[in-house]
Write a protein that holds these residues in place. Structure first.
Motif, PDB file in Angstrom:
ATOM      1  N   UNK A 439       0.808  -1.218   0.000  1.00 35.37           N
ATOM      2  CA  UNK A 439       0.000   0.000   0.000  1.00 35.37           C
ATOM      3  C   UNK A 439       0.842   1.270   0.000  1.00 35.37           C
ATOM      4  N   UNK A 440       2.057   1.177   0.605  1.00 41.16           N
ATOM      5  CA  UNK A 440       2.812   2.401   0.840  1.00 41.16           C
ATOM      6  C   UNK A 440       4.025   2.582  -0.051  1.00 41.16           C
ATOM      7  N   UNK A 441       4.332   1.554  -0.820  1.00 41.12           N
ATOM      8  CA  UNK A 441       5.608   1.598  -1.489  1.00 41.12           C
ATOM      9  C   UNK A 441       5.490   1.344  -2.986  1.00 41.12           C
ATOM     10  N   UNK A 442       6.275   2.107  -3.733  1.00 39.92           N
ATOM     11  CA  UNK A 442       6.146   2.099  -5.182  1.00 39.92           C
ATOM     12  C   UNK A 442       7.520   1.931  -5.832  1.00 39.92           C
ATOM     13  N   UNK A 443       7.557   1.195  -6.937  1.00 36.81           N
ATOM     14  CA  UNK A 443       8.760   1.200  -7.762  1.00 36.81           C
ATOM     15  C   UNK A 443       8.444   1.908  -9.068  1.00 36.81           C
ATOM     16  N   UNK A 444       9.254   2.913  -9.375  1.00 34.29           N
ATOM     17  CA  UNK A 444       9.112   3.642 -10.625  1.00 34.29           C
ATOM     18  C   UNK A 444      10.215   3.210 -11.566  1.00 34.29           C
ATOM     19  N   UNK A 445       9.860   2.939 -12.807  1.00 35.79           N
ATOM     20  CA  UNK A 445      10.876   2.577 -13.799  1.00 35.79           C
ATOM     21  C   UNK A 445      10.952   3.693 -14.836  1.00 35.79           C
ATOM     22  N   UNK A 446      12.171   4.158 -15.046  1.00 35.52           N
ATOM     23  CA  UNK A 446      12.400   5.224 -16.013  1.00 35.52           C
ATOM     24  C   UNK A 446      13.584   4.885 -16.888  1.00 35.52           C
ATOM     25  N   UNK A 447      13.575   5.412 -18.079  1.00 30.16           N
ATOM     26  CA  UNK A 447      14.806   5.467 -18.854  1.00 30.16           C
ATOM     27  C   UNK A 447      15.329   6.883 -18.750  1.00 30.16           C
ATOM     28  N   UNK A 448      16.617   6.983 -18.410  1.00 29.65           N
ATOM     29  CA  UNK A 448      17.209   8.303 -18.224  1.00 29.65           C
ATOM     30  C   UNK A 448      18.522   8.384 -18.991  1.00 29.65           C
ATOM     31  N   UNK A 449      18.813   9.553 -19.551  1.00 31.15           N
ATOM     32  CA  UNK A 449      20.132   9.715 -20.162  1.00 31.15           C
ATOM     33  C   UNK A 449      21.192   9.684 -19.058  1.00 31.15           C
ATOM     34  N   UNK A 450      22.252   8.890 -19.276  1.00 30.31           N
ATOM     35  CA  UNK A 450      23.304   8.783 -18.263  1.00 30.31           C
ATOM     36  C   UNK A 450      23.892  10.155 -17.949  1.00 30.31           C
ATOM     37  N   UNK A 451      23.945  11.010 -18.947  1.00 31.76           N
ATOM     38  CA  UNK A 451      24.555  12.327 -18.734  1.00 31.76           C
ATOM     39  C   UNK A 451      23.746  13.186 -17.757  1.00 31.76           C
ATOM     40  N   UNK A 452      22.471  12.906 -17.613  1.00 26.92           N
ATOM     41  CA  UNK A 452      21.667  13.609 -16.603  1.00 26.92           C
ATOM     42  C   UNK A 452      21.866  12.954 -15.234  1.00 26.92           C
ATOM     43  N   UNK A 453      22.054  11.636 -15.243  1.00 29.08           N
ATOM     44  CA  UNK A 453      22.224  10.925 -13.981  1.00 29.08           C
ATOM     45  C   UNK A 453      23.515  11.353 -13.285  1.00 29.08           C
ATOM     46  N   UNK A 454      24.559  11.608 -14.090  1.00 32.66           N
ATOM     47  CA  UNK A 454      25.825  11.953 -13.442  1.00 32.66           C
ATOM     48  C   UNK A 454      25.840  13.383 -12.908  1.00 32.66           C
ATOM     49  N   UNK A 455      24.902  14.217 -13.339  1.00 31.21           N
ATOM     50  CA  UNK A 455      24.802  15.522 -12.691  1.00 31.21           C
ATOM     51  C   UNK A 455      23.809  15.458 -11.553  1.00 31.21           C
ATOM     52  N   UNK A 456      24.281  15.373 -10.386  1.00 37.26           N
ATOM     53  CA  UNK A 456      23.521  15.522  -9.141  1.00 37.26           C
ATOM     54  C   UNK A 456      22.157  14.820  -9.085  1.00 37.26           C
ATOM     55  N   UNK A 457      21.955  13.766  -9.855  1.00 37.08           N
ATOM     56  CA  UNK A 457      20.668  13.073  -9.762  1.00 37.08           C
ATOM     57  C   UNK A 457      20.458  12.476  -8.367  1.00 37.08           C
ATOM     58  N   UNK A 494      38.276  30.888 -24.205  1.00 34.01           N
ATOM     59  CA  UNK A 494      37.556  29.631 -24.025  1.00 34.01           C
ATOM     60  C   UNK A 494      38.359  28.716 -23.100  1.00 34.01           C
ATOM     61  N   UNK A 495      37.712  28.259 -22.033  1.00 35.33           N
ATOM     62  CA  UNK A 495      38.400  27.372 -21.093  1.00 35.33           C
ATOM     63  C   UNK A 495      37.913  25.952 -21.360  1.00 35.33           C
ATOM     64  N   UNK A 496      38.763  25.185 -22.058  1.00 36.51           N
ATOM     65  CA  UNK A 496      38.297  23.867 -22.519  1.00 36.51           C
ATOM     66  C   UNK A 496      37.878  22.945 -21.372  1.00 36.51           C
ATOM     67  N   UNK A 497      38.493  23.131 -20.196  1.00 33.69           N
ATOM     68  CA  UNK A 497      38.175  22.251 -19.065  1.00 33.69           C
ATOM     69  C   UNK A 497      36.722  22.394 -18.605  1.00 33.69           C
ATOM     70  N   UNK A 498      36.091  23.489 -18.965  1.00 32.58           N
ATOM     71  CA  UNK A 498      34.689  23.691 -18.578  1.00 32.58           C
ATOM     72  C   UNK A 498      33.701  23.206 -19.644  1.00 32.58           C
ATOM     73  N   UNK A 499      34.205  22.877 -20.814  1.00 29.61           N
ATOM     74  CA  UNK A 499      33.291  22.511 -21.899  1.00 29.61           C
ATOM     75  C   UNK A 499      32.527  21.238 -21.558  1.00 29.61           C
ATOM     76  N   UNK A 500      31.282  21.208 -21.936  1.00 28.86           N
ATOM     77  CA  UNK A 500      30.505  19.995 -21.702  1.00 28.86           C
ATOM     78  C   UNK A 500      29.486  19.800 -22.818  1.00 28.86           C
ATOM     79  N   UNK A 501      29.072  18.552 -22.951  1.00 28.04           N
ATOM     80  CA  UNK A 501      28.058  18.247 -23.951  1.00 28.04           C
ATOM     81  C   UNK A 501      26.728  18.160 -23.213  1.00 28.04           C
ATOM     82  N   UNK A 502      25.768  18.945 -23.673  1.00 30.73           N
ATOM     83  CA  UNK A 502      24.467  18.977 -22.995  1.00 30.73           C
ATOM     84  C   UNK A 502      23.347  18.933 -24.029  1.00 30.73           C
ATOM     85  N   UNK A 503      22.166  18.613 -23.529  1.00 31.28           N
ATOM     86  CA  UNK A 503      21.013  18.624 -24.408  1.00 31.28           C
ATOM     87  C   UNK A 503      20.703  20.073 -24.777  1.00 31.28           C
TER      88      UNK A 503
END
Ligand code: GDP
Ligand code: MG
Length: 598
Positions: A439-457, A494-503
């Motif tokens: 009654x109290x507990x749920x499992x949620x299944x999602x597909x997530x981009x790994x690149x979002x998971x590695x930022x503070x998910x 341009x500081x290459x160390x800050x470059x990132x690939x994002x959506x």
């Protein structure tokens, strides 16, 4: 030892449910290690693990137990790491066992990693022996939790001992349960040697030491062995068992667990999951399930001081001798100079390596934003893997980009479902399904981009659910996605160390947040410093660090003095870890700050 009287098992649990504490009690009650010898939690060897309360390296311990039936038993307790980053290693150590003690916290019940670990154990055909822990706590509800185990996992928990690992309550029921519930190993010692490596580590005196489970045959010093994945041959120098220390024995035979040393130079030559056989009389098939683990997350690691390049390389080499899943190669950054691109199993693995470099090797390092591997389909038909955002080809050369997707399973009390769905939505997740466990507990299944998971998910999930939700994921595959390279310019450079690939849709927000962060962490200079976020030549966000006035403290007047003081102290602290970029001094923490966005 008679095979009938051997029990090989692991303890599995959700983190903090009491796995290590129970292991300690079992060790203590079987008298293998005296109280004085037993430092708190012997199985977790490294300081870092102890501090973080996690188990990284697997270890096996042999215990002797005289059961109520009067017979003497040998228990091999195999410890497993407790984090999804190390799931493959967990599966190999479970493969070495016939059973698993499932520890469930009587105040928390079944959680995501409880289930994830049970599934791993069931995959290896293990007998599951449930134990309900922490019954000393006033909020314990052992009967309900037993019911939960039956409902959710589908195993009989009516006989599960109700224990307190902390206070040593009912541990004898666990010991007797191991004898009764966990099957003895089967195997044939007259067949050719077949032994599974479930852990290996480098010992400066003996070379690589492998923890093994012998399935068939025998292994003894002087024997010529072959590692089946590589075909490489070695001569065994020592075999033994480990209790509180390693004790050499004449041989290990079918059903037994122990260690073997064979002058192997690097853990890469004796990988977890590989099969050892007799070089002159090989077993026909290796133990199934071997795979070479691959890195999921990459980042650049640079010495804070240019001249420390060699020290960083030496340290990484030393760590790698003991960690076959750490990869690195030299790279150069315009901003940071000479450093390394390093690959990790996941974010936790990455953090552990960073911390070890700083603590054990006393290095000052700068790490760039973590990245995943993108598959770039170029217009000329070539497909390339990109782990460093700076290496992304020009937009005109890119047909499209694919990014790694994970399937994630989040278990949560039902009141947080709304908040989690919002979070996953925000992280570009695709909802798959929702299942009520009770009654109290749920499992949620999602597909997530790994690149979002590695930022503070993880952090976001924890804070949105007050720590009640738990999370587990595995790589599913690659999906095409609208991705762009986001660049950061400091003072026009341009500081290459800050470059990132994002959506694409996230670029504006991410750029603005990073620019704002940098304004906070980069100290003022004698001149104004523009901070810009850009996609290609298009500036999408801009902030300015105002020039320093003559009197630094002048800005305190009328302001919040204590806050300013803190700021000054913080700047002083950061002073020793400054990086010169053009004419601007950038503190080390600036590089870390881009990882978090709240
Ligand atoms: P692991 O992450 O599963 O290895 O969990 P640990 O053995 O490290 O235990 C996590 C925390 O729970 C520690 O603070 C333990 O002292 C505590 N703990 C473990 N067993 C018990 C128990 O039976 N009763 C109580 N009250 N606390 C316990
Ligand atoms: Mg532990």
């Amino acid at each position: 030892v008679d095979r009938e009287n051997i029990r090989n098992f692991s303890i599995i649990a959700h983190i903090d449910h009491g796995k290590s504490t129970l292991a300690d009690r079992l060790i203590e009650k079987t008298g293998m290690i005296t109280q004085r010898e037993m430092q708190d939690q012997v199985l977790d060897k490294m300081d870092l693990e102890r501090e973080r309360g996690i188990t990284i390296k697997l270890k096996a311990v042999r215990l002797n137990y005289k059961a109520n039936n009067g017979k003497d038993y040998v228990f091999n307790l195999i410890d497993t790491p407790g984090h999804v980053d190390f799931n493959y290693e967990v599966s190999r150590s479970l493969a070495a066992c016939e059973g698993a003690i499932l520890v469930v916290d009587a105040t928390q019940g079944v959680e995501a990693q409880t289930l994830a670990n049970v599934y791993l154990a069931i995959d290896q055909d293990l007998e599951i022996f449930p134990v309900i822990n922490k019954v000393d706590l006033p909020s314990a509800r052992p009967e309900e939790v037993a019911q939960e185990i039956e409902d959710i996992i589908g195993i009989d928990a009516s006989y599960a001992p109700h224990i307190s690992a902390k206070e040593g309550l009912n541990i004898d029921q666990v010991l007797e349960g191991i004898v009764e519930r966990i099957p003895a190993p089967v195997g044939d010692e007259n067949k050719p040697l077949k032994a599974l490596i479930f852990d290996s580590y480098y010992d400066p005196y003996k070379g690589v030491t492998c923890y093994i489970r012998v399935f068939d045959g025998k292994i003894y010093p002087g024997m010529k062995i072959k590692l089946m994945s590589t075909g490489k041959e070695f001569e065994v120098t020592e075999v033994g068992i480990s209790t509180s220390k390693q004790i050499p024995v004449d041989f290990l035979s079918a059903g037994e667990v122990g260690y073997v040393a064979a002058s192997i130079k690097n853990v890469k030559e004796a990988r977890v999951g590989d099969t050892i056989t007799d070089a002159y009389n090989s077993t026909d098939k290796p133990f199934p399930g071997y795979k070479k683990v691959t890195s999921m997350v990459y980042c650049g690691i640079y010495p804070a001081e240019g001249e420390d390049f060699n020290s960083v390389r030496d340290a990484l080499e030393k760590l790698q001798v003991n960690d076959a899943s750490l990869v690195f190669e030299p790279e150069t950054s315009q901003a940071l100079g000479f450093g390394f691109r390093c690959g990790f199993l996941g974010l936790l693995h990455m953090e552990i390596i960073q911390e070890r470099l700083e603590r054990e090797f006393d290095l000052n390092i700068i790490t760039t934003a973590p990245s995943v591997i993108y598959k770039v389909h170029k217009t000329d038909g070539e497909i390339i893997d990109i782990q460093n955002p700076s290496n992304l080809p020009k937009p005109s050369e890119i047909d499209y980009i694919e990014e790694p997707i994970v399937s994630a399973s989040i278990m949560t009390p039902s009141e947080y479902v709304g908040a989690i769905m919002e979070l996953c939505q925000n992280k570009r997740g695709t909802f798959l399904n929702m299942e009520y466990l009770d009654q109290k507990r749920v499992t949620l299944k999602y597909e997530l981009p790994l690149n979002e998971v590695i930022y503070d998910f993880f952090d976001a999930l924890k804070s949105k659910t007050r720590g009640y939700a738990s999370f587990d994921y595995e790589l599913k595959g690659y999906n095409r996605s609208e991705l762009v390279k986001l660049d950061i310019l400091i003072n026009g450079e341009l500081v290459d160390a800050f470059s990132m690939i994002v959506h694409e849709e996230k670029a504006y927000e991410r750029g603005r947040i990073i620019a704002e962060k940098l304004v906070d962490v980069i100290p003022r200079h004698q001149f104004a410093i523009p901070i810009q976020a850009a996609i290609g030549s298009k500036i999408i966000a801009r902030e300015t660090i105002r020039a320093l006035r003559k009197d630094v403290l002048a800005k305190c007047y009328g302001g919040d003095i204590s806050r300013k003081k803190k700021l000054l102290e913080k700047q002083k602290e950061g002073k020793k870890r400054m990086r010169q970029i053009g004419s601007v001094e950038v503190p080390q923490e600036a590089f870390l700050s881009v990882l978090k966005y709240d």
